[in-house]
Design a protein around this motif. Structure first.
Motif, short mmCIF file in Angstrom:
data_model
loop_
_atom_site.label_atom_id
_atom_site.label_comp_id
_atom_site.label_asym_id
_atom_site.label_seq_id
_atom_site.Cartn_x
_atom_site.Cartn_y
_atom_site.Cartn_z
N CYS A 34 0.77 -0.99 -0.09
CA CYS A 34 0.01 -0.06 0.00
C CYS A 34 0.71 1.12 -0.11
N LYS A 35 2.05 1.12 0.70
CA LYS A 35 2.67 2.33 0.84
C LYS A 35 3.47 2.51 -0.34
N SER A 36 3.89 1.49 -1.17
CA SER A 36 4.66 1.63 -2.31
C SER A 36 3.84 2.16 -3.51
N GLU A 37 2.53 1.64 -3.37
CA GLU A 37 1.68 2.22 -4.43
C GLU A 37 1.12 3.78 -4.27
N TRP A 38 1.06 4.15 -2.79
CA TRP A 38 0.82 5.47 -2.90
C TRP A 38 1.93 6.47 -3.05
#
Length: 321
Positions: free
Chosen positions: A127-131
């Motif tokens: 999730c952090k990577s895609e954000w």
């Protein structure tokens, strides 16, 4: 790199208890790194083993069918979210992808379970990577729009669990700084305000996490931070506190579904509208296929989450224009 494997002594020893043994393994060779001793040995019972328990629930349900256990084919299923005690003695939340040991192909000969675990910390990392990718895209000259953790998020919610309904609404992973690795956290109670507000707005609009409209169709809607989560005008010239939400569900197995959510300021994509329907259609097709396939741990922790977030963020992109 190393992996950790667990094994149970058999048969179940005294008072239906056995020893759960943890072994460090080589990632490349798959062999034990400690030949003359395990890292951790703890007593356990089958009732305490969540990967066994979920298959036992299916077997019990099959027993009540008209044709009995023989009428229900053996199937793979995800366990409930539960703690994982690692070889180093630390605890993480995990889900287990379980397969029944049943040589006859149905639950009349159910003998045990094979399981593989995925840590929820991996979902949070995705999730952090895609954000981060989304923030970089919006900060590019094409859009020139800055977002932060206070007005945007990418997160995953435990949308539906047939055997464990009390876990519906649980926060599986989020792009913010909140640590949900060691304790159960529900999305509408998240300490990340943007996540809790968005979750409350979703519940206000759809009433429950497993609502039919959320399960069967991707959703887009706006809500106001200043007006009790009511709908708002996405035009930045009218209001600056309007947020846009996009959702998409994915079925992990016949009993379990997740909901991918992206929330952004409603004017994020207004700087330059890009019609990219073909890319979205391809992403949606891949996400749907990944949900139907027999999913491996790698698919859950990377490919599936990436495709979900990609499709939802793209959906918002052309929907806001």
């Amino acid at each position: 790199e190393t992996l950790t494997a667990a094994s149970q002594d058999a048969p179940m020893g005294v008072n239906n208890r056995t020893i759960l043994t943890w072994w460090p393994l080589s990632v490349t060779a798959g062999t034990r790194l400690v030949e003359n001793g395990a890292l951790l040995r703890t007593p356990t019972t089958l009732q305490e083993d969540k990967s066994f328990a979920v298959q036992a629930l299916i077997a019990e349900r099959a027993h009540r069918e008209l044709g009995g256990k023989a009428s229900v084919y053996a199937e793979r299923i995800w366990s409930e979210v539960h703690p994982l005690q690692t070889a180093q003695g630390t605890s993480h939340l995990k889900m287990s992808w379980t397969a029944p040991i049943a040589h006859c192909g149905n639950y009349s000969c159910f003998e045990g379970v094979i399981a593989s675990d995925v840590s929820l910390s991996e979902i949070r990392a995705d999730c952090k990577s895609e954000w981060t990718k989304l923030a970089e895209r919006l900060a590019s000259p094409a859009y020139d729009f800055q977002i932060g953790t206070g007005n945007s998020s990418v997160f995953i919610v435990h949308m539906h669990s047939f055997f464990f309904p009390e876990q519906q609404g649980m926060l599986i992973g989020a792009s913010g700084e909140e640590n949900i690795t060691y304790a159960v956290q529900y999305a509408n109670e998240s300490t990340q305000e943007i996540v809790s507000l968005t979750a409350r707005a979703l519940l206000k609009k759809f009433q429950r996490w497993n609502a039919k409209d959320l399960r069967e169709r991707e959703q887009q809607f706006n809500f106001s931070l200043a007006k009790d989560l009511e709908p708002c005008d996405p035009n930045p010239n009218v209001t600056t506190d309007c947020l846009q939400v996009g959702t998409r569900s994915v079925q992990l197995d016949n009993f379990t579904s997740w909901l991918a959510v992206v929330v952004l300021p409603a004017g994020a994509f207004n700087a330059q509208v890009k019609q990219n329907k073909q890319r979205v259609a391809e992403a949606l097709a891949l996400a749907k296929q990944s949900a139907k396939n027999e999913m491996t741990i790698a698919q859950i922790s990377s490919s599936m989450v990436f495709l979900l977030i990609l499709s939802v963020s793209s959906l918002i992109g052309f929907g806001l224009g």
